[in-house]
Design a protein around this motif. Structure first.
Motif, PDB file in Angstrom:
ATOM      1  N   TYR A  56      48.126  43.803  38.974  1.00  0.00           N
ATOM      2  CA  TYR A  56      48.849  44.070  40.385  1.00  0.00           C
ATOM      3  C   TYR A  56      50.215  43.959  39.914  1.00  0.00           C
ATOM      4  O   TYR A  56      50.733  43.111  39.419  1.00  0.00           O
ATOM      5  N   ARG A  63      47.568  47.811  43.325  1.00  0.00           N
ATOM      6  CA  ARG A  63      46.633  47.735  42.144  1.00  0.00           C
ATOM      7  C   ARG A  63      47.043  48.552  40.989  1.00  0.00           C
ATOM      8  O   ARG A  63      47.294  49.783  41.455  1.00  0.00           O
ATOM      9  N   LYS A  91      43.855  46.353  33.200  1.00  0.00           N
ATOM     10  CA  LYS A  91      43.273  47.446  33.838  1.00  0.00           C
ATOM     11  C   LYS A  91      42.231  46.828  34.888  1.00  0.00           C
ATOM     12  O   LYS A  91      42.015  47.419  35.944  1.00  0.00           O
ATOM     13  N   LYS A  92      41.809  45.807  34.390  1.00  0.00           N
ATOM     14  CA  LYS A  92      40.585  45.381  35.375  1.00  0.00           C
ATOM     15  C   LYS A  92      41.194  44.422  36.503  1.00  0.00           C
ATOM     16  O   LYS A  92      40.517  44.456  37.504  1.00  0.00           O
ATOM     17  N   ASN A  93      42.582  43.826  36.311  1.00  0.00           N
ATOM     18  CA  ASN A  93      42.837  42.918  37.259  1.00  0.00           C
ATOM     19  C   ASN A  93      44.507  42.823  37.339  1.00  0.00           C
ATOM     20  O   ASN A  93      45.064  41.521  37.512  1.00  0.00           O
ATOM     21  N   THR A 146      45.343  50.825  37.558  1.00  0.00           N
ATOM     22  CA  THR A 146      44.291  50.873  36.664  1.00  0.00           C
ATOM     23  C   THR A 146      44.508  51.326  35.428  1.00  0.00           C
ATOM     24  O   THR A 146      43.641  51.500  34.518  1.00  0.00           O
ATOM     25  N   ASP A 147      45.871  51.804  35.078  1.00  0.00           N
ATOM     26  CA  ASP A 147      46.117  52.753  34.011  1.00  0.00           C
ATOM     27  C   ASP A 147      47.614  52.770  33.845  1.00  0.00           C
ATOM     28  O   ASP A 147      48.437  52.471  34.902  1.00  0.00           O
ATOM     29  N   ASP A 161      49.839  54.514  36.846  1.00  0.00           N
ATOM     30  CA  ASP A 161      49.850  53.822  37.890  1.00  0.00           C
ATOM     31  C   ASP A 161      50.899  52.810  37.733  1.00  0.00           C
ATOM     32  O   ASP A 161      52.008  52.841  38.457  1.00  0.00           O
TER      33      ASP A 161
END
Length: 217
Positions: free
Chosen positions: A137, A187, A133-135, A189-190, A193
């Motif tokens: 792609y 990106r 979630k933080k990093n 994040t969840d 996505d």
């Protein structure tokens, strides 16, 4: 027979007796060592199971297939496998009853014991790990495959390859800014996505190399 003659005769007799007892003692020692060696050799054979180290959990010489079969304490770890990423949580050394209670409280966890005295519970989590979630792609690699990255694709830290893209079709069908965004890395994040990106680009997957099914909306 004089004094010295009598003493000499007695000493010879004692010497012969001493040598006899020494010989008997050496035989007993040799027999004892042979028995110890044979016992250890037998024990060594007992620790092999199909060519691998047998379980240290049980005297039965086999790995426990479930927590109920544990007879000794074990070093326990919970491994969480996410849709994106994974985590490991060591719980320390636990007695059999604690391991059984943990399994009863989480029946969905998969149990696995190893010959080195460790137990791993595996939990499958329908979500992204915190690290993802933080990093996380999603982008396209040099070979044209849709790929999950830890960090932007330019850093080349690929985590997972999904499927091969028909790049030519993709570039002709999508706006140039979308294609550029994919090359730079989208990106995530969840889980929403993540599924949305896979769903969008699975339309451009080359069928024979596609490795994931299109997620449901």
């Amino acid at each position: 027979m004089g004094f010295f003659g009598l003493m000499k005769k007695r000493l010879k007799k004692r010497f012969r007796l001493g040598r006899r007892w020494l010989a008997l003692g050496m035989l007993a020692l040799a027999a004892g060592l042979a028995w110890i060696y044979a016992s250890h050799a037998g024990a060594g054979k007992g620790t092999l199971l199909n060519g691998e180290a047998a379980s240290v959990f049980s005297a039965r010489g086999k790995l426990p297939a479930s927590p109920a079969e544990l007879e000794r304490e074990a070093s326990v770890t919970v491994q969480r496998l996410y849709v994106c990423g994974e985590e490991a949580e060591p719980l320390g050394v636990l007695p059999p009853e604690r391991v059984a209670a943990l399994a009863a409280a989480h029946p969905e966890w998969e149990f696995e014991a190893s010959g080195d005295g460790t137990v791993v519970f595996t939990e499958h989590v329908d979500d992204l790990s915190e690290a993802c979630k933080k990093n996380g792609y999603i982008g396209v690699d040099a070979a044209g495959s849709l790929t999950l990255y830890e960090g932007p694709p330019r850093e080349a830290k690929a985590v997972k390859t999904f499927f091969q893209l028909d790049v030519e079709h993709l570039e002709s069908a999508l706006p140039s800014e979308v294609v550029q965004q994919l090359r730079e890395g989208i990106r995530i994040t969840d889980l929403s996505d993540y599924n949305s990106v896979l769903s969008t680009f699975s339309d451009f997957a080359i069928d024979e190399t596609e490795k994931v099914m299109k997620p449901e909306a």
